[in-house]
Design an enzyme around this catalytic site. Structure first.
Site, PDB file in Angstrom:
ATOM      1  N   SER A 214       0.824  -1.211   0.000  1.00 17.74           N
ATOM      2  CA  SER A 214       0.000   0.000   0.000  1.00 17.74           C
ATOM      3  C   SER A 214       0.862   1.266   0.000  1.00 17.74           C
ATOM      4  CB  SER A 214      -0.902   0.021   1.231  1.00 17.74           C
ATOM      5  OG  SER A 214      -1.646  -1.170   1.323  1.00 17.74           O
TER       6      SER A 214
HETATM    7  N1  SAH Z   1      -0.610  -4.472   3.921  1.00 16.24           N
HETATM    8  C1  SAH Z   1      -0.043  -5.125   2.779  1.00 16.24           C
HETATM    9  C2  SAH Z   1      -1.052  -5.100   1.657  1.00 16.24           C
HETATM   10  C3  SAH Z   1      -0.963  -6.275   0.787  1.00 16.24           C
HETATM   11  S1  SAH Z   1      -2.175  -6.362  -0.482  1.00 16.24           S
HETATM   12  C4  SAH Z   1       1.242  -4.429   2.343  1.00 16.24           C
HETATM   13  O1  SAH Z   1       1.326  -3.215   2.539  1.00 16.24           O
HETATM   14  O2  SAH Z   1       2.126  -5.093   1.830  1.00 16.24           O
HETATM   15  C5  SAH Z   1      -3.446  -7.348   0.256  1.00 16.24           C
HETATM   16  C6  SAH Z   1      -3.045  -8.692   0.768  1.00 16.24           C
HETATM   17  O3  SAH Z   1      -4.234  -9.349   1.220  1.00 16.24           O
HETATM   18  C7  SAH Z   1      -2.401  -9.623  -0.244  1.00 16.24           C
HETATM   19  O4  SAH Z   1      -1.187 -10.081   0.262  1.00 16.24           O
HETATM   20  C8  SAH Z   1      -3.399 -10.763  -0.383  1.00 16.24           C
HETATM   21  O5  SAH Z   1      -2.800 -12.023  -0.630  1.00 16.24           O
HETATM   22  C9  SAH Z   1      -4.096 -10.733   0.953  1.00 16.24           C
HETATM   23  N2  SAH Z   1      -5.421 -11.333   0.985  1.00 16.24           N
HETATM   24  C10 SAH Z   1      -6.370 -11.320   0.001  1.00 16.24           C
HETATM   25  N3  SAH Z   1      -7.458 -11.998   0.385  1.00 16.24           N
HETATM   26  C11 SAH Z   1      -7.204 -12.464   1.647  1.00 16.24           C
HETATM   27  C12 SAH Z   1      -7.951 -13.239   2.569  1.00 16.24           C
HETATM   28  N4  SAH Z   1      -9.176 -13.671   2.331  1.00 16.24           N
HETATM   29  N5  SAH Z   1      -7.379 -13.526   3.759  1.00 16.24           N
HETATM   30  C13 SAH Z   1      -6.125 -13.085   4.053  1.00 16.24           C
HETATM   31  N6  SAH Z   1      -5.363 -12.357   3.209  1.00 16.24           N
HETATM   32  C14 SAH Z   1      -5.898 -12.036   2.018  1.00 16.24           C
END
Ligand code: SAH
Length: 218
Positions: free
Chosen positions: A65
């Protein structure tokens, strides 16, 4: 790759220009963001862009993000050091590290094992490992064994707030979550009250989708 001093200077400027200048006022959040080496959480070929005002791609088609979004979501929780906080969507582990700067313990759930493993290796290497409790699972189900939580941050988008997450909030607990379609969402803060959930719409945002195991076959 650039010398660490260059990244340190860029990070200082990021905190001033992208966060403080745009209204992030919580000193502890600003300090945490000034400590976590964001360039370590992005792919090596994107390190030089790590402190830009933008999300960046990570593995598996996911994103780290935008720094402002991370700071805003963490500030919106108004957390205390002892609070039990749950993050859904560990991804690169960057926001997890920011939360680990602010909390004794942070609970985090990631559905993609390869991302979870990479994040945990880095979090351990950077010294956050003891405070991070990571579970590879579907975050729609929360982290039942550790509930209730004073706050939940969801970093992937969904149509509505998963019921297990509401159930796993303590009284007066808050959830910060992007709600909307795959293309466009509103960042919502929902607070548990005796009369039910009180929701506030914060601002428009774009996150990757929260995978639902039963629908997405993933
Ligand atoms: N806070 C993270 C954002 C990653 S993007 C950063 O700054 O790096 C969102 C993340 O949510 C991804 O890694 C994706 O694999 C995860 N995600 C998507 N659906 C999910 C679910 N149902 N349960 C857990 N994680 C999930």
């Amino acid at each position: 790759m650039l010398p660490d001093t260059v990244y340190d200077e860029r990070r200082r400027q990021m905190v001033q220009r992208q966060l403080a200048a745009r209204g992030i006022v919580n000193e502890e959040v600003l300090t945490a963001m000034s400590k976590v080496p964001r360039h370590r959480f992005v792919p090596v070929d994107l390190r030089d862009r790590a402190y830009e005002d933008t999300p960046l791609p990570i593995d598996a088609g996911q994103t780290i993000s935008q720094p402002y979004m991370v700071a805003y979501m963490v500030e919106a929780l108004a957390l205390e050091r002892e609070d039990k906080i749950l993050e859904i969507g560990t991804g690169s582990g960057y926001q997890t590290a920011v939360l680990a700067e602010l909390l004794e313990n942070i609970y985090t759930v990631e559905i993609r094992p390869e991302l979870a493993q990479k994040a945990m290796v880095l979090l351990n290497e950077l010294g956050y490992g003891d405070r991070v409790h990571l579970r590879v699972a579907d975050g729609n189900l929360g982290f039942p064994a550790e509930a209730p939580f004073a706050g939940i941050i969801v970093t992937a988008a969904t149509f509505d707030i998963p019921v297990p997450l509401i159930e796993q909030l303590s009284g007066k607990g808050k959830i910060i979550i992007p709600i909307g379609t795959a293309e466009r969402q509103v960042l919502v803060r929902a607070t548990k009250t005796e009369e039910g959930l009180k929701t506030e719409q914060l601002f428009g945002c774009v996150f990757v989708p929260l995978v639902r195991k039963d629908y997405d076959n993933n």
